[in-house]
Design an enzyme around this catalytic site. Structure first.
Site, PDB file in Angstrom:
ATOM      1  CB  VAL A  15      -0.943   0.020   1.227  1.00  0.00           C
ATOM      2  CG1 VAL A  15      -1.704   1.336   1.293  1.00  0.00           C
ATOM      3  CG2 VAL A  15      -1.926  -1.153   1.186  1.00  0.00           C
ATOM      4  CB  THR A  38       6.448  -7.376   4.763  1.00  0.00           C
ATOM      5  OG1 THR A  38       6.002  -6.137   5.322  1.00  0.00           O
ATOM      6  CG2 THR A  38       6.382  -8.463   5.805  1.00  0.00           C
ATOM      7  CG  ASN A 100       9.151   5.602  18.723  1.00  0.00           C
ATOM      8  OD1 ASN A 100       9.400   6.164  19.796  1.00  0.00           O
ATOM      9  ND2 ASN A 100       9.582   4.384  18.438  1.00  0.00           N
ATOM     10  CE  LYS A 106       3.340  16.544  23.655  1.00  0.00           C
ATOM     11  NZ  LYS A 106       3.698  15.808  24.874  1.00  0.00           N
ATOM     12  CE1 TYR A 146      -1.690  -6.014  10.864  1.00  0.00           C
ATOM     13  CE2 TYR A 146      -3.965  -6.782  10.913  1.00  0.00           C
ATOM     14  CZ  TYR A 146      -2.978  -6.006  10.342  1.00  0.00           C
ATOM     15  OH  TYR A 146      -3.271  -5.205   9.254  1.00  0.00           O
ATOM     16  CE  LYS A 150      -1.985  -2.341  11.801  1.00  0.00           C
ATOM     17  NZ  LYS A 150      -1.481  -1.197  11.032  1.00  0.00           N
ATOM     18  CG  HIS A 182       6.225 -10.488  -1.112  1.00  0.00           C
ATOM     19  ND1 HIS A 182       6.405 -11.816  -1.396  1.00  0.00           N
ATOM     20  CD2 HIS A 182       7.453  -9.936  -1.047  1.00  0.00           C
ATOM     21  CE1 HIS A 182       7.699 -12.061  -1.486  1.00  0.00           C
ATOM     22  NE2 HIS A 182       8.353 -10.940  -1.279  1.00  0.00           N
TER      23      HIS A 182
HETATM   24  P1  NAD Z   1       3.086  -4.600   3.657  1.00  0.00           P
HETATM   25  O1  NAD Z   1       3.608  -5.688   4.524  1.00  0.00           O
HETATM   26  O2  NAD Z   1       3.288  -4.711   2.190  1.00  0.00           O
HETATM   27  O3  NAD Z   1       3.679  -3.189   4.114  1.00  0.00           O
HETATM   28  C1  NAD Z   1       4.093  -2.901   5.418  1.00  0.00           C
HETATM   29  C2  NAD Z   1       5.411  -2.145   5.328  1.00  0.00           C
HETATM   30  O4  NAD Z   1       5.858  -1.815   6.671  1.00  0.00           O
HETATM   31  C3  NAD Z   1       6.533  -2.993   4.707  1.00  0.00           C
HETATM   32  O5  NAD Z   1       7.221  -2.235   3.746  1.00  0.00           O
HETATM   33  C4  NAD Z   1       7.432  -3.344   5.896  1.00  0.00           C
HETATM   34  O6  NAD Z   1       8.777  -3.555   5.520  1.00  0.00           O
HETATM   35  C5  NAD Z   1       7.235  -2.124   6.781  1.00  0.00           C
HETATM   36  N1  NAD Z   1       7.528  -2.380   8.194  1.00  0.00           N
HETATM   37  C6  NAD Z   1       7.111  -3.418   8.956  1.00  0.00           C
HETATM   38  N2  NAD Z   1       7.586  -3.311  10.198  1.00  0.00           N
HETATM   39  C7  NAD Z   1       8.318  -2.154  10.249  1.00  0.00           C
HETATM   40  C8  NAD Z   1       9.056  -1.485  11.243  1.00  0.00           C
HETATM   41  N3  NAD Z   1       9.152  -1.990  12.484  1.00  0.00           N
HETATM   42  N4  NAD Z   1       9.679  -0.332  10.928  1.00  0.00           N
HETATM   43  C9  NAD Z   1       9.611   0.197   9.674  1.00  0.00           C
HETATM   44  N5  NAD Z   1       8.919  -0.402   8.671  1.00  0.00           N
HETATM   45  C10 NAD Z   1       8.275  -1.568   8.960  1.00  0.00           C
HETATM   46  O7  NAD Z   1       1.539  -4.454   4.010  1.00  0.00           O
HETATM   47  P2  NAD Z   1       0.422  -3.496   3.364  1.00  0.00           P
HETATM   48  O8  NAD Z   1      -0.644  -4.375   2.881  1.00  0.00           O
HETATM   49  O9  NAD Z   1       1.039  -2.528   2.445  1.00  0.00           O
HETATM   50  O10 NAD Z   1      -0.136  -2.759   4.659  1.00  0.00           O
HETATM   51  C11 NAD Z   1       0.199  -1.414   4.965  1.00  0.00           C
HETATM   52  C12 NAD Z   1      -0.545  -0.976   6.220  1.00  0.00           C
HETATM   53  O11 NAD Z   1      -1.951  -1.036   5.991  1.00  0.00           O
HETATM   54  C13 NAD Z   1      -0.255  -1.844   7.441  1.00  0.00           C
HETATM   55  O12 NAD Z   1      -0.180  -1.014   8.578  1.00  0.00           O
HETATM   56  C14 NAD Z   1      -1.463  -2.735   7.518  1.00  0.00           C
HETATM   57  O13 NAD Z   1      -1.719  -3.150   8.841  1.00  0.00           O
HETATM   58  C15 NAD Z   1      -2.564  -1.824   6.995  1.00  0.00           C
HETATM   59  N6  NAD Z   1      -3.664  -2.616   6.442  1.00  0.00           N
HETATM   60  C16 NAD Z   1      -3.531  -3.252   5.239  1.00  0.00           C
HETATM   61  C17 NAD Z   1      -4.579  -4.044   4.766  1.00  0.00           C
HETATM   62  C18 NAD Z   1      -4.480  -4.775   3.453  1.00  0.00           C
HETATM   63  O14 NAD Z   1      -5.390  -5.516   3.119  1.00  0.00           O
HETATM   64  N7  NAD Z   1      -3.447  -4.581   2.662  1.00  0.00           N
HETATM   65  C19 NAD Z   1      -5.742  -4.174   5.518  1.00  0.00           C
HETATM   66  C20 NAD Z   1      -5.840  -3.519   6.730  1.00  0.00           C
HETATM   67  C21 NAD Z   1      -4.795  -2.731   7.184  1.00  0.00           C
END
Ligand code: NAD
Ligand code: UDP
Length: 313
Positions: A15, A38, A100, A106, A146, A150, A182
């Site tokens: 995303v 990821t 963080n 803030k 998770y 959240k 992915h």
């Molecule tokens: P994704 O795994 O492709 O992206 C998550 C990104 O966060 C990755 O690039 C990963 O490397 C990075 N990341 C993980 N831990 C980290 C850390 N500690 N420090 C810095 N970077 C870190 O997943 P996505 O589908 O792109 O999801 C993006 C966001 O949207 C997430 O927060 C997810 O919970 C939320 N979300 C996505 C969906 C969906 O269906 N795709 C649904 C609900 C919520």
């Protein structure tokens, strides 16, 4: 137009990469922060030549300092196999990452948007899910790292807003799919498309009667931008998802049809705590953001199939 400086955590993910691209196209300056757990550089490599794009390797569990106008907090693994791989780290990412980034918001008076999830509703007893529903989550189950991470992040956001006047926006994202997922992240849309294109068996967990509502990534990004731009006292949470609801069996059949695949459907055990139904009520997003998804499942799947076809053949 005012050029804003925007921080996207998790910007190298599925995303996040689409969001960075959209913000740059809208004329903003983007700082993408990611630890590549990821996410992949491949997702944003096409943006690296843009002088208004900056890439920083950083883990959100550690403090980070920068001057920006807006923060989109997406850093967190999102697929069940990835978030369960190191459950403690997942929870740290959600909770310490939120602390963080809220602390940063803030200090620099930035508006901060949290990518929350439909998983805060757990295995819901209210259907479709409205924002006022508190959810039905197992706090010690496989998905808890998770879901509860959240949920705790939402609590932190709301309290930083109340106590410290931080300008917050919370969106609850429902299952989203599209190019740059992915191929091995285990989510259902990517799994089924990759299996169908390779002619492998399509793995349905359980009897396939569980439902999900699938949103194409461009619709989500539009919802995120609209939420960030909404009036200051609208903090959410607001559902961002596509209300079209499909069983997993229907999804499998649609993918087989659209790929002309000869793959067979096979049944595998249903993972614990797998939600039986999920569909967003998007009345609030329609009213407050004048937003609704535009891309029906079949159309979005065709674009996603084209993408996977180009990377796996
Ligand atoms: P994704 O795994 O492709 O992206 C998550 C990104 O966060 C990755 O690039 C990963 O490397 C990075 N990341 C993980 N831990 C980290 C850390 N500690 N420090 C810095 N970077 C870190 O997943 P996505 O589908 O792109 O999801 C993006 C966001 O949207 C997430 O927060 C997810 O919970 C939320 N979300 C996505 C969906 C969906 O269906 N795709 C649904 C609900 C919520
Ligand atoms: N699922 C499936 N086969 C797969 C991957 C997932 O049947 O190969 C099911 C899974 O059990 C769940 C649904 O598809 O019921 C959505 O799974 P996903 O991991 O994409 O997202 P989430 O469960 O977090 O909504």
């Amino acid at each position: 137009m005012i050029r804003k400086k925007v921080l996207v955590t998790g910007g190298a993910g599925f995303v996040g990469s689409h969001l960075c691209e959209r913000l740059l196209n809208d004329g903003h300056e983007v700082v993408c922060l990611d630890n590549y757990f990821t996410g992949q550089k491949q997702n944003i490599v096409h943006l690296l030549s843009n002088p208004f794009f900056e890439l920083i390797r950083h883990d959100v569990t550690m403090p980070f300092f920068i001057e920006v106008d807006e923060i989109y907090n997406l850093a967190c693994p999102a697929s069940p196999i990835h978030y369960q791989y190191n459950a403690i780290k997942t929870m740290k990412t959600s909770v310490m990452g939120a602390i963080n980034m809220l602390g940063l918001a803030k200090r620099i008076r930035a508006t901060i948007l949290q990518a929350s999830t439909s998983e805060v509703y757990g295995d819901p007893h209210v259907h479709p899910q409205v924002e006022s529903y508190w959810g039905h989550v197992n706090p010690i189950g496989e998905r808890a790292c998770y879901d509860e991470g959240k949920r705790a992040a939402e609590t932190l956001f709301v309290n930083y807003n109340k106590q410290n006047n931080v300008k917050i926006k919370i969106i609850r994202i429902f299952n989203t799919y599209g190019p740059r997922m992915h191929p091995n992240d285990g989510r259902v849309v990517s799994n089924f498309i990759v299996q169908a294109l390779k002619g492998n068996d399509i793995t349905i967990y359980g009897d396939g009667s569980q439902t999900r509502s699938f949103q194409y990534v461009d619709d989500l990004v539009e919802g995120m931008i609209k939420m960030m731009g909404s009036r200051e006292d609208f903090t959410g949470p607001v559902n961002i998802g596509n209300p079209g609801e499909f069983t997993i069996l229907q999804l499998a059949e649609m993918v087989i049809r659209l790929t002309n695949s000869k793959s067979k459907i096979i049944r595998m055990p249903l993972p614990p705590d797998d939600p039986t139904q999920r569909r967003p009520d998007i009345s609030l997003a329609r009213k407050e953001l004048d937003w609704e998804p535009k891309i029906p499942l079949e159309q979005g799947l065709i674009k996603t199939i084209e993408y996977f076809d180009s990377i796996i053949r």
